[in-house]
Design a protein around this motif. Structure first.
Motif, PDB file in Angstrom:
ATOM      1  N   ILE A 168       0.887  -1.163   0.000  1.00  0.00           N
ATOM      2  CA  ILE A 168       0.000   0.000   0.000  1.00  0.00           C
ATOM      3  C   ILE A 168       0.924   1.212   0.000  1.00  0.00           C
ATOM      4  CG2 ILE A 168      -1.706   1.335   1.299  1.00  0.00           C
ATOM      5  CD1 ILE A 168      -2.850  -1.262   2.337  1.00  0.00           C
ATOM      6  N   GLY A 169       0.977   1.889  -1.136  1.00  0.00           N
ATOM      7  CA  GLY A 169       1.988   2.915  -1.366  1.00  0.00           C
ATOM      8  C   GLY A 169       3.161   2.286  -2.090  1.00  0.00           C
ATOM      9  N   PHE A 170       3.631   2.943  -3.139  1.00  0.00           N
ATOM     10  CA  PHE A 170       4.689   2.324  -3.940  1.00  0.00           C
ATOM     11  C   PHE A 170       5.758   3.347  -4.311  1.00  0.00           C
ATOM     12  CE2 PHE A 170       5.960  -0.451  -7.678  1.00  0.00           C
ATOM     13  CZ  PHE A 170       6.453  -1.469  -6.868  1.00  0.00           C
ATOM     14  N   GLY A 171       6.173   4.100  -3.292  1.00  0.00           N
ATOM     15  CA  GLY A 171       7.215   5.108  -3.498  1.00  0.00           C
ATOM     16  C   GLY A 171       8.607   4.542  -3.283  1.00  0.00           C
ATOM     17  N   ARG A 172       9.523   5.406  -2.893  1.00  0.00           N
ATOM     18  CA  ARG A 172      10.941   5.032  -2.774  1.00  0.00           C
ATOM     19  C   ARG A 172      11.157   3.919  -1.750  1.00  0.00           C
ATOM     20  NH1 ARG A 172      10.478  10.550  -2.475  1.00  0.00           N
ATOM     21  NH2 ARG A 172      11.309  11.785  -4.213  1.00  0.00           N
ATOM     22  N   ILE A 173      10.522   4.055  -0.585  1.00  0.00           N
ATOM     23  CA  ILE A 173      10.741   3.065   0.468  1.00  0.00           C
ATOM     24  C   ILE A 173      10.160   1.722   0.058  1.00  0.00           C
ATOM     25  CG2 ILE A 173      10.246   2.465   2.872  1.00  0.00           C
ATOM     26  CD1 ILE A 173      10.190   5.481   3.476  1.00  0.00           C
ATOM     27  N   ALA A 174       8.980   1.739  -0.538  1.00  0.00           N
ATOM     28  CA  ALA A 174       8.361   0.488  -0.984  1.00  0.00           C
ATOM     29  C   ALA A 174       9.229  -0.203  -2.029  1.00  0.00           C
ATOM     30  CB  ALA A 174       6.966   0.765  -1.550  1.00  0.00           C
ATOM     31  N   THR A 216       8.229 -11.590 -12.297  1.00  0.00           N
ATOM     32  CA  THR A 216       7.310 -11.948 -13.378  1.00  0.00           C
ATOM     33  C   THR A 216       6.118 -11.003 -13.438  1.00  0.00           C
ATOM     34  OG1 THR A 216       6.076 -13.457 -11.940  1.00  0.00           O
ATOM     35  CG2 THR A 216       7.929 -14.373 -13.199  1.00  0.00           C
ATOM     36  N   THR A 217       5.796 -10.407 -12.278  1.00  0.00           N
ATOM     37  CA  THR A 217       4.607  -9.553 -12.197  1.00  0.00           C
ATOM     38  C   THR A 217       4.894  -8.317 -11.353  1.00  0.00           C
ATOM     39  OG1 THR A 217       3.165 -11.497 -12.282  1.00  0.00           O
ATOM     40  CG2 THR A 217       2.171  -9.440 -11.509  1.00  0.00           C
ATOM     41  N   VAL A 218       4.590  -7.159 -11.895  1.00  0.00           N
ATOM     42  CA  VAL A 218       4.523  -5.906 -11.132  1.00  0.00           C
ATOM     43  C   VAL A 218       3.233  -5.242 -11.596  1.00  0.00           C
ATOM     44  CG1 VAL A 218       5.619  -3.736 -10.520  1.00  0.00           C
ATOM     45  CG2 VAL A 218       7.033  -5.703 -11.157  1.00  0.00           C
ATOM     46  N   GLN A 219       2.247  -5.168 -10.718  1.00  0.00           N
ATOM     47  CA  GLN A 219       0.905  -4.783 -11.168  1.00  0.00           C
ATOM     48  C   GLN A 219       0.185  -3.932 -10.135  1.00  0.00           C
ATOM     49  OE1 GLN A 219      -1.647  -8.156 -11.788  1.00  0.00           O
ATOM     50  NE2 GLN A 219      -3.306  -6.958 -12.701  1.00  0.00           N
ATOM     51  N   ARG A 220      -0.350  -2.810 -10.602  1.00  0.00           N
ATOM     52  CA  ARG A 220      -1.221  -2.005  -9.744  1.00  0.00           C
ATOM     53  C   ARG A 220      -2.600  -2.648  -9.734  1.00  0.00           C
ATOM     54  NH1 ARG A 220      -4.733   2.177 -10.656  1.00  0.00           N
ATOM     55  NH2 ARG A 220      -4.025   2.487 -12.789  1.00  0.00           N
ATOM     56  N   VAL A 221      -3.153  -2.862  -8.542  1.00  0.00           N
ATOM     57  CA  VAL A 221      -4.422  -3.569  -8.391  1.00  0.00           C
ATOM     58  C   VAL A 221      -5.344  -2.775  -7.470  1.00  0.00           C
ATOM     59  CG1 VAL A 221      -3.357  -5.831  -8.756  1.00  0.00           C
ATOM     60  CG2 VAL A 221      -3.543  -4.926  -6.431  1.00  0.00           C
ATOM     61  N   GLU A 222      -6.531  -3.256  -7.312  1.00  0.00           N
ATOM     62  CA  GLU A 222      -7.473  -2.675  -6.358  1.00  0.00           C
ATOM     63  C   GLU A 222      -7.219  -3.285  -4.972  1.00  0.00           C
ATOM     64  OE1 GLU A 222      -9.434  -0.154  -7.078  1.00  0.00           O
ATOM     65  OE2 GLU A 222      -8.707  -0.217  -9.152  1.00  0.00           O
ATOM     66  N   LEU A 223      -7.739  -2.638  -3.946  1.00  0.00           N
ATOM     67  CA  LEU A 223      -7.482  -3.061  -2.566  1.00  0.00           C
ATOM     68  C   LEU A 223      -7.900  -4.506  -2.300  1.00  0.00           C
ATOM     69  CD1 LEU A 223      -8.397  -0.038  -0.261  1.00  0.00           C
ATOM     70  CD2 LEU A 223      -6.213  -1.251  -0.343  1.00  0.00           C
ATOM     71  N   ASP A 224      -9.054  -4.900  -2.818  1.00  0.00           N
ATOM     72  CA  ASP A 224      -9.548  -6.259  -2.559  1.00  0.00           C
ATOM     73  C   ASP A 224      -8.565  -7.304  -3.083  1.00  0.00           C
ATOM     74  OD1 ASP A 224     -11.733  -5.125  -1.426  1.00  0.00           O
ATOM     75  OD2 ASP A 224     -13.148  -5.649  -3.016  1.00  0.00           O
ATOM     76  N   GLN A 225      -8.064  -7.104  -4.294  1.00  0.00           N
ATOM     77  CA  GLN A 225      -7.106  -8.048  -4.869  1.00  0.00           C
ATOM     78  C   GLN A 225      -5.801  -8.037  -4.084  1.00  0.00           C
ATOM     79  OE1 GLN A 225      -6.468  -7.614  -9.094  1.00  0.00           O
ATOM     80  NE2 GLN A 225      -4.733  -9.032  -9.130  1.00  0.00           N
ATOM     81  N   LEU A 226      -5.384  -6.862  -3.655  1.00  0.00           N
ATOM     82  CA  LEU A 226      -4.165  -6.762  -2.857  1.00  0.00           C
ATOM     83  C   LEU A 226      -4.282  -7.583  -1.582  1.00  0.00           C
ATOM     84  CD1 LEU A 226      -1.427  -5.019  -2.668  1.00  0.00           C
ATOM     85  CD2 LEU A 226      -2.701  -3.688  -0.981  1.00  0.00           C
ATOM     86  N   ASP A 231       1.206 -12.340   0.253  1.00  0.00           N
ATOM     87  CA  ASP A 231       1.755 -13.205   1.299  1.00  0.00           C
ATOM     88  C   ASP A 231       2.394 -12.363   2.392  1.00  0.00           C
ATOM     89  OD1 ASP A 231       1.410 -16.053   0.298  1.00  0.00           O
ATOM     90  OD2 ASP A 231       2.320 -15.093  -1.440  1.00  0.00           O
ATOM     91  N   VAL A 232       3.055 -11.309   1.983  1.00  0.00           N
ATOM     92  CA  VAL A 232       3.538 -10.286   2.907  1.00  0.00           C
ATOM     93  C   VAL A 232       3.044  -8.951   2.381  1.00  0.00           C
ATOM     94  CG1 VAL A 232       5.531  -9.164   3.960  1.00  0.00           C
ATOM     95  CG2 VAL A 232       5.602 -11.612   3.483  1.00  0.00           C
ATOM     96  N   LEU A 233       2.404  -8.175   3.240  1.00  0.00           N
ATOM     97  CA  LEU A 233       1.850  -6.884   2.834  1.00  0.00           C
ATOM     98  C   LEU A 233       2.534  -5.773   3.610  1.00  0.00           C
ATOM     99  CD1 LEU A 233      -0.256  -5.106   1.380  1.00  0.00           C
ATOM    100  CD2 LEU A 233      -1.773  -5.500   3.331  1.00  0.00           C
ATOM    101  N   TYR A 234       3.135  -4.844   2.882  1.00  0.00           N
ATOM    102  CA  TYR A 234       3.801  -3.698   3.492  1.00  0.00           C
ATOM    103  C   TYR A 234       2.961  -2.440   3.298  1.00  0.00           C
ATOM    104  CZ  TYR A 234       8.006  -6.581   3.734  1.00  0.00           C
ATOM    105  OH  TYR A 234       8.920  -7.571   4.019  1.00  0.00           O
ATOM    106  N   ILE A 235       2.731  -1.735   4.396  1.00  0.00           N
ATOM    107  CA  ILE A 235       2.002  -0.466   4.344  1.00  0.00           C
ATOM    108  C   ILE A 235       3.027   0.651   4.418  1.00  0.00           C
ATOM    109  CG2 ILE A 235       0.232   0.951   5.446  1.00  0.00           C
ATOM    110  CD1 ILE A 235      -0.827  -1.688   6.674  1.00  0.00           C
ATOM    111  N   LEU A 236       3.174   1.382   3.303  1.00  0.00           N
ATOM    112  CA  LEU A 236       4.218   2.406   3.199  1.00  0.00           C
ATOM    113  C   LEU A 236       3.692   3.631   2.464  1.00  0.00           C
ATOM    114  CD1 LEU A 236       7.128  -0.065   2.385  1.00  0.00           C
ATOM    115  CD2 LEU A 236       6.967   1.361   4.437  1.00  0.00           C
ATOM    116  N   ALA A 237       2.464   4.013   2.780  1.00  0.00           N
ATOM    117  CA  ALA A 237       1.814   5.160   2.148  1.00  0.00           C
ATOM    118  C   ALA A 237       1.728   6.324   3.140  1.00  0.00           C
ATOM    119  CB  ALA A 237       0.416   4.769   1.673  1.00  0.00           C
ATOM    120  N   PRO A 238       1.535   7.540   2.634  1.00  0.00           N
ATOM    121  CA  PRO A 238       1.400   8.693   3.531  1.00  0.00           C
ATOM    122  C   PRO A 238       0.137   8.604   4.381  1.00  0.00           C
ATOM    123  CG  PRO A 238       1.831   9.390   1.268  1.00  0.00           C
ATOM    124  CD  PRO A 238       1.500   7.932   1.219  1.00  0.00           C
ATOM    125  N   GLY A 239       0.150   9.316   5.509  1.00  0.00           N
ATOM    126  CA  GLY A 239      -1.047   9.431   6.325  1.00  0.00           C
ATOM    127  C   GLY A 239      -1.978  10.497   5.772  1.00  0.00           C
ATOM    128  N   GLY A 240      -3.059  10.736   6.485  1.00  0.00           N
ATOM    129  CA  GLY A 240      -4.015  11.756   6.058  1.00  0.00           C
ATOM    130  C   GLY A 240      -5.392  11.166   5.823  1.00  0.00           C
TER     131      GLY A 240
END
Length: 353
Positions: A168-174, A216-226, A231-240
């Protein structure tokens, strides 16, 4: 007789240490007012000392709002925060008053990525429960068993075992975290990001695939699919407001029972009560959090502190000497640039936020 130039007043809400503070003290045109202790100065001190300031350096736990700006007065030209995030600063007030805002991105990407993977490993391998066995003196009577304290393995077990890392969030840290997960054998990456521009997503995905050919896969998806695929989910998005409780009960119920969730962004992105319930009822395997809503007012009675499969550390994701000295240095550079009326090293475009 030459006229003596008036010094510019700068307020620093926390001593930045011997490697950084000389960058300010060695400026002959500055009058530096600094809280000299390692603990937080508090808003009362800031309100009392910021009057007449031309610039200030602040920390991520300080709420900078109209009250602070009113106390500072019309001379304030620049606010420099020693953090990547800036949700603690009232951006509307900044824009209205024409004050520049600097932050410290990039320099901490590697340290936060390291700690993100650390939290995933700790949560997946039941580190909290295991260390308690030792620290509470229970090891002598604990009794080893073949499956005692087992958890899901981070790396794939075979070529047919395809693992997916989600963000969740795909910037530099992600993206720095993704590079580390590839080393563990992950070949699929799914993510959600603020931008919904398909062309921008395609450009990012092509760049990352070129950089990491084993993906093999780098894909922007909707939250439900994410939620379903990670298997491991990293939350690295801004607050607000846009990301408030983006991870809630509905999201958590869709996760794999073997999944691990890591929050190294802002506590407000995760509903703590929902996560505690999810862990207790086995909707996912474990969680590692460096941030939590309401911090630092987190006690032993907090539902996540009480949860055996939640590893919590006190917002220290960037806590390496290299990162913190680098952050402090950039914070000073931003301040000095703002005072000089030149572009900041790292400036938040307030009017566009």
């Amino acid at each position: 007789m030459a006229e003596v130039q008036k010094k510019l007043k700068v307020v620093v809400s926390l001593d930045l240490g011997p490697e950084v503070m000389p960058l300010l003290y060695n400026q002959p045109n500055l009058d530096v007012v600094v809280w000299p202790h390692e603990s937080a100065s508090g808003k009362e001190w800031l309100l009392k000392n910021i009057a007449g300031a031309d610039g200030c350096i602040i920390m991520l736990f300080e709420k900078i709002d109209a009250e602070v700006f009113d106390a500072a007065g019309p001379n304030l030209k620049v606010v420099s925060t020693m953090s990547v995030g800036y949700d603690h600063v009232d951006l509307k007030e900044l824009a209205k008053r024409g004050i520049k805002l600097g932050n410290t991105p990039d320099i901490l990407s590697d340290s936060v990525a390291d700690s993100s993977v650390m939290l995933a490993l700790m949560a997946g391998r039941n580190t909290k429960q295991a260390t308690n066995v030792v620290e509470k003196g229970e090891w002598p009577g604990w009794g080893w068993s073949p499956y005692g304290l087992c958890g899901p393995q981070m790396s794939p077990n075979s070529p047919q075992d395809i693992r997916t890392v989600g963000f969740i969030g795909f910037g530099r840290i992600a993206q720095a975290t993704l590079a580390r997960m590839i080393g563990f054998g992950y070949t699929r990456c799914v993510y959600v990001a603020r931008s919904k521009d398909p062309a921008r997503a395609k450009e990012i995905e092509q760049t990352i695939k070129a950089r990491h050919p084993t993906l093999t896969t780098v894909q922007r998806v909707e939250l439900d699919q994410l939620a379903r695929e990670s298997d491991v989910l990293y939350i690295l998005a801004p607050g607000g407001p846009e990301t408030y409780h983006i991870v809630n009960e509905t999201f958590l119920k869709q996760m794999k029972k073997t999944a691990v969730l890591v929050n190294n962004a802002r506590g407000t992105l995760v509903d703590s009560d929902a996560l505690a319930k999810a862990l207790k009822e086995g909707w996912l395997w474990g969680a590692g959090v460096d941030v939590v809503e309401g911090e630092p007012n987190v006690t032993v009675d907090h539902p996540l502190v009480k949860e055996p499969r939640c590893v919590m550390i006190p917002h220290i994701g960037s806590a390496t000497w290299e990162s913190r000295i680098g952050m402090g240095t950039i914070a000073v550079q931003n301040l000095l640039a703002g005072l000089a009326g030149i572009p900041l090293v790292a400036e938040v475009q307030v009017s566009k936020v």
